[in-house]
Design an enzyme around this catalytic site. Structure first.
Site, PDB file in Angstrom:
ATOM      1  N   ALA A  65       0.829  -1.201   0.000  1.00  0.00           N
ATOM      2  CA  ALA A  65       0.000   0.000   0.000  1.00  0.00           C
ATOM      3  C   ALA A  65       0.867   1.256   0.000  1.00  0.00           C
ATOM      4  O   ALA A  65       2.045   1.224   0.351  1.00  0.00           O
ATOM      5  CB  ALA A  65      -0.911  -0.006   1.230  1.00  0.00           C
ATOM      6  N   GLY A 109      -0.460  -5.508   0.286  1.00  0.00           N
ATOM      7  CA  GLY A 109      -1.608  -5.515  -0.602  1.00  0.00           C
ATOM      8  C   GLY A 109      -1.307  -6.102  -1.966  1.00  0.00           C
ATOM      9  O   GLY A 109      -2.196  -6.636  -2.627  1.00  0.00           O
ATOM     10  N   GLU A 112      -1.701  -9.740  -1.513  1.00  0.00           N
ATOM     11  CA  GLU A 112      -3.126 -10.019  -1.325  1.00  0.00           C
ATOM     12  C   GLU A 112      -3.910  -9.902  -2.628  1.00  0.00           C
ATOM     13  O   GLU A 112      -4.801 -10.714  -2.904  1.00  0.00           O
ATOM     14  CB  GLU A 112      -3.675  -9.070  -0.263  1.00  0.00           C
ATOM     15  CG  GLU A 112      -3.111  -9.368   1.121  1.00  0.00           C
ATOM     16  CD  GLU A 112      -3.342  -8.255   2.119  1.00  0.00           C
ATOM     17  OE1 GLU A 112      -3.948  -8.520   3.162  1.00  0.00           O
ATOM     18  OE2 GLU A 112      -2.904  -7.101   1.853  1.00  0.00           O
ATOM     19  N   GLU A 132       3.320  -6.069   6.866  1.00  0.00           N
ATOM     20  CA  GLU A 132       2.620  -4.981   7.563  1.00  0.00           C
ATOM     21  C   GLU A 132       3.014  -4.881   9.031  1.00  0.00           C
ATOM     22  O   GLU A 132       2.993  -3.788   9.612  1.00  0.00           O
ATOM     23  CB  GLU A 132       1.098  -5.187   7.454  1.00  0.00           C
ATOM     24  CG  GLU A 132       0.519  -5.005   6.066  1.00  0.00           C
ATOM     25  CD  GLU A 132       0.464  -6.283   5.257  1.00  0.00           C
ATOM     26  OE1 GLU A 132      -0.264  -6.327   4.262  1.00  0.00           O
ATOM     27  OE2 GLU A 132       1.169  -7.264   5.632  1.00  0.00           O
TER      28      GLU A 132
END
Length: 258
Positions: A65, A109, A112, A132
């Site tokens: 992100a 992300g 993911e 993260e």
């Protein structure tokens, strides 16, 4: 439609969607996520598209992100706007098969999003991870859920708790990726694979996608019943008649998605 953070090309019933923020390793900001949700809606509704390839560049599929964009948000900000939900729901509602073609980093992300695709092809340079924890948060797009279902509790727990990265060979051994392909051939092979899927009956393809995904959402007995009923239902299609006739007659099937 044109996009600011994506490059989209459609050829021979296959769409190639490429992240286009190379200056920040394709970091996922709000604009990119919004455009990604929109492009999957658009491609899902486009009758000329029968399969989709999602990729980044040689250095990164997507390196997580956009932290600078997120860092000043409070819990109330994130919760009230339900950050990520609407755009990713649009991504997941696409009924057409999506192949992730991953070179370089697929972190946070990015990892993911790759797991949200129907399967992953990667190059030998690929590195997957959920780092993260290193910035005081945790995965928010499935890194504790999809990753656990795919690679098992032990690996998923270690990766989420330590931020350790998984290389391409370990990812293939663990079932995270389908195949490892030389980096210079990755996108071409992904497009070839998508082309193979695009040549099938789109009705049967959508049924397969729904049925495999159902395996993660229900018990085995319920999943088997769902699979069997879809199998039965496909005998109501013209494509089933054509496919079986072509097999018996030793010719290529000509599917019409009916």
């Amino acid at each position: 439609m044109t996009y600011s953070t994506l490059i989209v090309e459609i050829n021979n019933n296959v769409a190639l969607v490429q992240f286009n923020r190379p200056e920040v390793m394709n970091a996922l900001n709000a604009e990119l996520l919004g455009e990604l949700g929109q492009v999957m809606t658009d491609l899902g509704a486009n009758p000329k598209v029968r399969a989709i390839v999602l990729t980044g560049n040689d250095k990164a599929f997507a390196a997580g992100a956009d932290i600078k964009e997120m860092q000043d948000n409070s819990f109330v900000d994130m919760f009230t706007k339900d950050f990520l939900t609407d755009d990713m729901d649009r991504f997941l509602k696409c009924r057409k098969p999506i192949i992730a073609a991953v070179s370089g980093y697929a972190l946070g992300g990015g990892c993911e999003l790759a797991m949200m695709c129907d399967f992953i092809l990667c190059s030998e340079t690929a590195k997957f991870g959920q780092p993260e924890i290193n910035i005081g948060v945790m995965a928010g797009l499935g890194g504790t859920q999809r990753l656990t279902r795919i690679v098992g509790k032990s690996k998923a727990m270690e990766m989420n708790l330590t931020g350790r990265l998984m290389d391409a060979e370990e990812a293939e051994r663990s079932g995270l990726v389908s195949r490892i392909i030389p980096a210079e051939n990755l996108v071409a092979e992904a497009l070839k694979t998508a082309g193979q899927i695009a040549a099938k009956s789109s009705i049967a393809v959508m049924a397969v996608k729904e049925s495999v995904n159902r395996a993660y959402e229900t018990s085995q007995s319920e999943g088997l019943l769902y699979e069997r009923r879809l199998f039965h239902a496909l005998f109501a299609t013209e494509d089933q008649s054509e496919g079986m006739a072509a097999f018996v007659e030793k010719r290529s099937a000509q599917f019409n998605d009916k």
